[in-house]
Each structure stands twice: as structure tokens, then as C-alpha cells.
Write a protein that holds these residues in place. Sequence first.
Motif, PDB file in Angstrom:
ATOM      1  N   ALA A  34      32.703  36.922  31.682  1.00  0.00           N
ATOM      2  CA  ALA A  34      33.541  37.930  32.344  1.00  0.00           C
ATOM      3  C   ALA A  34      32.705  39.127  32.791  1.00  0.00           C
ATOM      4  O   ALA A  34      32.910  39.675  33.878  1.00  0.00           O
ATOM      5  N   ILE A  35      31.755  39.539  31.965  1.00  0.00           N
ATOM      6  CA  ILE A  35      30.894  40.660  32.328  1.00  0.00           C
ATOM      7  C   ILE A  35      29.987  40.261  33.495  1.00  0.00           C
ATOM      8  O   ILE A  35      29.741  41.059  34.405  1.00  0.00           O
ATOM      9  N   GLY A  36      29.534  39.028  33.501  1.00  0.00           N
ATOM     10  CA  GLY A  36      28.729  38.540  34.614  1.00  0.00           C
ATOM     11  C   GLY A  36      29.470  38.670  35.941  1.00  0.00           C
ATOM     12  O   GLY A  36      28.942  39.208  36.908  1.00  0.00           O
ATOM     13  N   TYR A  37      30.719  38.195  35.970  1.00  0.00           N
ATOM     14  CA  TYR A  37      31.512  38.306  37.198  1.00  0.00           C
ATOM     15  C   TYR A  37      31.701  39.771  37.579  1.00  0.00           C
ATOM     16  O   TYR A  37      31.670  40.140  38.739  1.00  0.00           O
ATOM     17  N   MET A  38      31.942  40.598  36.578  1.00  0.00           N
ATOM     18  CA  MET A  38      32.130  42.025  36.840  1.00  0.00           C
ATOM     19  C   MET A  38      30.878  42.590  37.504  1.00  0.00           C
ATOM     20  O   MET A  38      30.956  43.245  38.554  1.00  0.00           O
ATOM     21  N   LEU A  39      29.729  42.347  36.920  1.00  0.00           N
ATOM     22  CA  LEU A  39      28.471  42.869  37.467  1.00  0.00           C
ATOM     23  C   LEU A  39      28.273  42.402  38.902  1.00  0.00           C
ATOM     24  O   LEU A  39      27.884  43.181  39.776  1.00  0.00           O
ATOM     25  N   ILE A  40      28.536  41.126  39.142  1.00  0.00           N
ATOM     26  CA  ILE A  40      28.313  40.563  40.469  1.00  0.00           C
ATOM     27  C   ILE A  40      29.159  41.281  41.519  1.00  0.00           C
ATOM     28  O   ILE A  40      28.763  41.411  42.670  1.00  0.00           O
ATOM     29  N   ASN A  41      30.307  41.784  41.097  1.00  0.00           N
ATOM     30  CA  ASN A  41      31.221  42.404  42.061  1.00  0.00           C
ATOM     31  C   ASN A  41      31.051  43.903  42.233  1.00  0.00           C
ATOM     32  O   ASN A  41      31.765  44.511  43.021  1.00  0.00           O
ATOM     33  N   ILE A  42      30.146  44.498  41.498  1.00  0.00           N
ATOM     34  CA  ILE A  42      29.924  45.938  41.635  1.00  0.00           C
ATOM     35  C   ILE A  42      28.837  46.175  42.680  1.00  0.00           C
ATOM     36  O   ILE A  42      27.721  45.679  42.555  1.00  0.00           O
ATOM     37  N   GLU A  43      29.190  46.939  43.706  1.00  0.00           N
ATOM     38  CA  GLU A  43      28.257  47.181  44.801  1.00  0.00           C
ATOM     39  C   GLU A  43      27.426  48.428  44.534  1.00  0.00           C
ATOM     40  O   GLU A  43      27.829  49.299  43.759  1.00  0.00           O
ATOM     41  N   ALA A  44      26.305  48.518  45.235  1.00  0.00           N
ATOM     42  CA  ALA A  44      25.398  49.657  45.054  1.00  0.00           C
ATOM     43  C   ALA A  44      26.103  50.979  45.346  1.00  0.00           C
ATOM     44  O   ALA A  44      25.870  51.985  44.670  1.00  0.00           O
ATOM     45  N   GLU A  45      26.992  50.971  46.330  1.00  0.00           N
ATOM     46  CA  GLU A  45      27.669  52.215  46.686  1.00  0.00           C
ATOM     47  C   GLU A  45      28.887  52.491  45.795  1.00  0.00           C
ATOM     48  O   GLU A  45      29.665  53.398  46.069  1.00  0.00           O
ATOM     49  N   THR A  47      32.072  50.671  43.219  1.00  0.00           N
ATOM     50  CA  THR A  47      33.279  49.892  43.483  1.00  0.00           C
ATOM     51  C   THR A  47      34.406  50.446  42.624  1.00  0.00           C
ATOM     52  O   THR A  47      34.223  50.656  41.426  1.00  0.00           O
ATOM     53  N   ALA A  48      35.537  50.714  43.248  1.00  0.00           N
ATOM     54  CA  ALA A  48      36.682  51.284  42.512  1.00  0.00           C
ATOM     55  C   ALA A  48      37.206  50.259  41.513  1.00  0.00           C
ATOM     56  O   ALA A  48      37.141  49.049  41.744  1.00  0.00           O
ATOM     57  N   VAL A  49      37.765  50.747  40.424  1.00  0.00           N
ATOM     58  CA  VAL A  49      38.321  49.877  39.400  1.00  0.00           C
ATOM     59  C   VAL A  49      39.384  48.963  40.003  1.00  0.00           C
ATOM     60  O   VAL A  49      39.404  47.756  39.747  1.00  0.00           O
ATOM     61  N   SER A  50      40.255  49.527  40.826  1.00  0.00           N
ATOM     62  CA  SER A  50      41.325  48.704  41.403  1.00  0.00           C
ATOM     63  C   SER A  50      40.752  47.614  42.309  1.00  0.00           C
ATOM     64  O   SER A  50      41.237  46.482  42.325  1.00  0.00           O
ATOM     65  N   ALA A  51      39.673  47.941  43.034  1.00  0.00           N
ATOM     66  CA  ALA A  51      39.047  46.944  43.892  1.00  0.00           C
ATOM     67  C   ALA A  51      38.436  45.827  43.054  1.00  0.00           C
ATOM     68  O   ALA A  51      38.562  44.642  43.387  1.00  0.00           O
ATOM     69  N   LEU A  52      37.826  46.199  41.944  1.00  0.00           N
ATOM     70  CA  LEU A  52      37.256  45.198  41.037  1.00  0.00           C
ATOM     71  C   LEU A  52      38.330  44.238  40.553  1.00  0.00           C
ATOM     72  O   LEU A  52      38.133  43.028  40.520  1.00  0.00           O
ATOM     73  N   ALA A  53      39.464  44.806  40.168  1.00  0.00           N
ATOM     74  CA  ALA A  53      40.555  43.959  39.686  1.00  0.00           C
ATOM     75  C   ALA A  53      40.933  42.949  40.756  1.00  0.00           C
ATOM     76  O   ALA A  53      41.088  41.757  40.476  1.00  0.00           O
ATOM     77  N   GLY A  54      41.052  43.413  41.988  1.00  0.00           N
ATOM     78  CA  GLY A  54      41.390  42.505  43.077  1.00  0.00           C
ATOM     79  C   GLY A  54      40.342  41.413  43.256  1.00  0.00           C
ATOM     80  O   GLY A  54      40.672  40.231  43.369  1.00  0.00           O
ATOM     81  N   LEU A  55      39.096  41.804  43.247  1.00  0.00           N
ATOM     82  CA  LEU A  55      38.013  40.833  43.449  1.00  0.00           C
ATOM     83  C   LEU A  55      37.971  39.804  42.328  1.00  0.00           C
ATOM     84  O   LEU A  55      37.629  38.639  42.545  1.00  0.00           O
ATOM     85  N   LEU A  56      38.292  40.234  41.122  1.00  0.00           N
ATOM     86  CA  LEU A  56      38.204  39.335  39.975  1.00  0.00           C
ATOM     87  C   LEU A  56      39.501  38.563  39.753  1.00  0.00           C
ATOM     88  O   LEU A  56      39.564  37.681  38.902  1.00  0.00           O
ATOM     89  N   GLY A  57      40.541  38.903  40.501  1.00  0.00           N
ATOM     90  CA  GLY A  57      41.819  38.204  40.342  1.00  0.00           C
ATOM     91  C   GLY A  57      42.468  38.505  39.011  1.00  0.00           C
ATOM     92  O   GLY A  57      43.106  37.660  38.395  1.00  0.00           O
TER      93      GLY A  57
END
Lengths: 145, 145
Positions: A34-45, A47-57
Motif C-alpha cells: 500500500a505504501i508503494g502504491y502511495m509513493l508511486i502516486n505522489i508527484e514532485a510538485e 499531490t493533494a490527499v483527496s487526489a491520492l485517494a482518487g488515484l488509489l481507488g
Amino acid sequence: MKQKETVDYFLKVVWQNVSNTYNQVAAGFGITQAIGYMLINIEAEGTAVSALAGLLGVKATSLSRMLNNMEESGLIYRETSEGDKRSVKVYLTPFGIEKRKLARDVVISFNEYLNEKISAKEREQLISTLEKINQLTLAYPPAKK
Amino acid sequence: MKQKETVDYFLKVVWQNVSNTYNQVAAGFGITQAIGYMLINIEAEGTAVSALAGLLGVKATSLSRMLNNMEESGLIYRETSEGDKRSVKVYLTPFGIEKRKLARDVVISFNEYLNEKISAKEREQLISTLEKINQLTLAYPPAKK
DNA sequence: TAGATTTGTTATGCAAGCATAGTAATTTGA
DNA sequence: TCAAATTACTATGCTTGCATAACAAATCTA
């Protein structure tokens, strides 16, 4: 209808096994699937928490505790967004960037391994059907006329 | 390789959404998705804990606590097996039988709903590919030459 | 056949989903 | 324009995966 003929059963078992495999490999460098997926979805600029939730489903409420842990272990830090002060952006630390690379490599290796055994056509068909099922699931139960 | 092209990502998100849907429907009659699957797999003549784990694609150690809860809420009871006294068989109570029927109906309804939208051919192809991926996952990482 | 290993289960602590509840910031609308 | 509704997030308790450890029963082996 036997269990071995239902789509839900295969989704459950297959994801469970993939998740276990990822957890075992990722444990080798101290993170989880789960942490791996989280890291993969965090961008350099950031990423908002709500956006992360969306990306991770995943529901946004699932993330706070995990982000706390990741902050404690030095993978990320959080900052209130400039524009909207309700919003919190998540950023990778250098340590997080390092682990993200490892997590990406795990995903890439596993998918390359699958791609060697499964034709591009079969994979595309699979993803297309899964996408369809996902849409149908989100629309379930269907509006009762 | 983008996330939207990886098989693992779709498996994760789709199963998560199906699981949520099942949990929401099952909550209507007081059980969870996991308990529903458990009930469906318990046979009238009793099913051993280890057999249940195999059927559910889960480690046997995951089941004890859930079985305790199910026993407390009157869905099942446990008895030491006749032949092998290490083995414990799980049986449904009348209350458990009632809930199993409801759980089965949920699974059947959802799959029928999917079958209306997805051809038999597409579904069979999906299950066949998922089975293949499951086998490959269990064999991963491949023996290093 | 005694000792070592394996197998089936339980207990327990951790991880990461969910739901609910609460707070602060923003947006809506009467 | 200000009260109500919505949105973004955090905290927390529950569930159910995993792993590890412990223990008894069964099996293997020397």
C-alpha cells in the motif's frame, strides 16, 4: 452458479495473491504494497490527499493514518495548499524518492514478467473487461426503475 | 509503463470496488463480505478450517478470530474432527444457514447483473486470464536460473 | 519406537481498508 | 452578506488480511 464460475471470486483471490507477492517483495526494502502504491502516486510538485485517494481507488479517510506513519518514517511531508487552505499536499522526501524508485521497479518487473507470458492482446482484453466491470460495479445496484 | 497500463493496478481497484459493494449490500442483513464468503464455503457435513482457508485463498491463521466472532454471533459452531484430532470442523447453525442463503443471493444477483452486460465469451476469457495470472503470481519471482 | 519434523489450529500484534464524527475553510443561496 | 451546506482533512474504532509464536496431534526416520 458455482463459485469457480463467478467473476468476483477470481478478482478476490487473484488480487489477494498479487498483494501478498508485492508485500513480500516490498518487505525486502522496508515498505508495504500500500505504501508503494502511495509513493508511486505522489508527484514532485506535491499531490493533494483527496487526489491520492482518487488515484488509489480508496476513501480519503483511509489515508490519514498511513500518511502519519509515512511522515514519521521520513518518506513524506505535508503542507497546507497555497490556494485552498483546507487542502493538504503531500510531498516526497529524498528518502521517499529513493523508496519510490524501488517500488516502481517492483511493479515494472512484475508486469514485465506477466507480459512475457501473456500476449499484448490478451492483456488489453483483460484490462478492457476489468474497466467495464469496474464501471458496472460502481453503478450497482442499478437504479430500480 | 504507466499505472493505467499495469494489470496489478486494475486488479487492486476493481476488487476494492467489488468488495465495497458487497460489504454495503451485506451490511443490510448484518454481515460482511468476508463472512459471506466464509458462510458460502461451509458445507452441511462440516468444513475443516484448513479447507476453508484453501477455498477462500487466505492463510489459515487469518480465520480463527473471524470464526470466534461468527461463533459468538451464532452463525457457526466448531467441533474437533473424528479422524484427526488436530483438525477442527466448522458447521453452520440454522441462523448461519439463513444468512448463507442471503449471501449466496447477493453473489448470484451481482454476477447475473454482470452477465447481462458482458458476453459469456468475454467472461470466460476474463476468468481464464485471471487463472493464468494467478498461477504466474504464485510462481513469482521465477526461479533464478 | 523415541525423537524430530510436520501439520492444524489458536492467540496476538501490525497493516490498511471502511465508517462515523468532528473541525476548519470554502462555497452557495436567500 | 451571513447562515447553511459542502468540501478537505484528521482521529478513532472496527474488520480482516498477514506474520509470528505456541501447542497438541500426527507422521516420519534413524
